[in-house]
Design an enzyme around this catalytic site. Structure first.
Site, mmCIF file in Angstrom:
data_model
loop_
_atom_site.group_PDB
_atom_site.id
_atom_site.type_symbol
_atom_site.label_atom_id
_atom_site.label_comp_id
_atom_site.label_asym_id
_atom_site.label_seq_id
_atom_site.Cartn_x
_atom_site.Cartn_y
_atom_site.Cartn_z
ATOM 1 N N GLY A 35 -3.174 5.626 -39.256
ATOM 2 C CA GLY A 35 -2.883 4.207 -39.093
ATOM 3 C C GLY A 35 -3.847 3.530 -38.147
ATOM 4 N N GLY A 37 -4.176 0.600 -34.993
ATOM 5 C CA GLY A 37 -3.458 -0.125 -33.960
ATOM 6 C C GLY A 37 -4.302 -1.265 -33.439
ATOM 7 N N GLY A 40 -7.282 0.650 -31.659
ATOM 8 C CA GLY A 40 -7.986 1.775 -32.243
ATOM 9 C C GLY A 40 -7.257 2.342 -33.445
ATOM 10 N N LYS A 55 -6.378 9.603 -31.315
ATOM 11 C CA LYS A 55 -6.552 8.154 -31.280
ATOM 12 C C LYS A 55 -7.917 7.833 -30.683
ATOM 13 C CE LYS A 55 -4.274 3.784 -30.314
ATOM 14 N NZ LYS A 55 -3.017 3.117 -29.930
ATOM 15 N N ASP A 147 5.800 -2.796 -28.193
ATOM 16 C CA ASP A 147 5.518 -2.987 -29.624
ATOM 17 C C ASP A 147 6.381 -2.049 -30.462
ATOM 18 O OD1 ASP A 147 4.313 -4.163 -31.806
ATOM 19 O OD2 ASP A 147 2.517 -2.908 -31.734
#
Length: 314
Positions: A35, A37, A40, A55, A147
């Site tokens: 995914g 973000g 990053g 990440k 978030d």
């Protein structure tokens, strides 16, 4: 080596590529992207024979901030908050720029949408009780998840447990929320501020549940709070869950422990009702196995009860 963040281009990592740490020299084989973000991208990698999540970002300060959050989580004695931190390093890309990354535990499982679709809404209560316990610990440590959205959650297996997998929006209480998603944002719905407090997460948790009923979301209209109330009343057919959602969006519930206690009270009430009814149907084993499915308004399954037993008493 050029390191200025403002000049760095976004980096595109391909399947099969090797990310080698500049300092620790560990090698991570990219399997797939998990995914994107705000700061990053996250990738599923293999290091040795172990699957991990990596990440990578051009924003080294943001990576450092998330690493500090993961370290703070690990310092919580006797409790496992979020994925475990494994490695922190820099990657020297072929474009001449340096990118920061960290490696964390890969939590396998199902998205909340997929899990509920496969197992039914009956599991919502048991998953939420366990998740409310985690939020309670997080808030006591002085943080707000920030978030909190359905894309940042996963249902792990054996036992089934709702967990967060991205700490990018985690914020110290009292500060302003900087990383958020509109549908889950309290201020967007005109139900409060964007200040980092437990109520911000609780509102977002309500919206996570709402998103289960409205996978494609909906617009807020001219009166956002009224729109929310209407949508909840239209879709959520379980009275205690509907009442909980309305209390959360109105800010009537102030901490995660109240959410847990509310749901646990409902669970105990439903269990007592089920036990009483089961006792009156002992003569028919077939009825015993089918009857719980006929109970209008019940949102507990046998699987959910087993999970609650593990979560609360083991």
């Amino acid at each position: 080596m050029i390191t200025q963040t403002s000049k760095k281009p976004e980096i595109h990592i391909k399947k099969g590529q090797i990310i080698k740490g500049k300092w620790h020299r560990h090698r991570y084989h990219i399997v797939k992207k998990l995914g994107n973000g705000a700061i990053g991208s996250v990738y599923l990698c293999v290091n040795g024979n172990k699957q991990v999540a990596l990440k990578l970002s051009k924003q080294s300060a943001s990576i450092s901030s998330e690493v500090n959050v993961l370290k703070a989580f690990q310092a919580v004695q006797g409790y496992h908050l979020g994925p475990s931190l494994i490695d922190v390093d820099d990657y020297e890309a072929t474009n001449g720029f340096q990118y920061s990354f960290y490696v964390m535990e890969y939590i396998s499982g199902d998205t909340l949408h997929d899990f509920i679709r496969q197992n039914g809404h009956e599991w919502l209560v048991s998953l939420l009780i366990g998740f409310a316990k985690d939020l309670q610990v997080l808030h006591k440590e002085g943080y707000v998840f920030g978030d909190l959205k359905i894309e940042n959650l996963i249902v792990s297996r054996k036992p089934a447990k709702l967990k967060w997998v991205d700490v990018g929006g985690t914020t110290l209480q009292g500060r302003a929320i900087k990383e958020y998603t509109e549908f889950y944002d309290r201020a967007y719905w005109q139900c409060g501020s964007r200040k980092a407090d437990p109520g911000y997460d609780l509102f977002a948790l309500a919206m996570v549940i709402v998103r289960i009923y409205y996978p494609n979301g909906f617009s807020r209209g001219n009166n956002p709070k009224k729109t929310l109330q209407l949508k909840i009343n239209q879709a959520v057919d379980v009275d205690p869950l509907r009442r909980l959602l309305l209390m959360l969006i109105h800010g009537s519930i102030k901490d995660a422990e109240q959410v847990k206690d509310f749901l646990l009270t409902y669970f105990i009430h439903q269990k007592n009702k089920r036990d009483q009814r089961s006792a009156s149907h002992k003569r028919s084993k077939k009825q015993d196995s089918v009857y719980p499915l006929l109970e209008v308004g019940s949102i507990l399954t046998i699987g959910g009860v087993c999970y609650l037993y593990v979560t609360l008493f083991m």
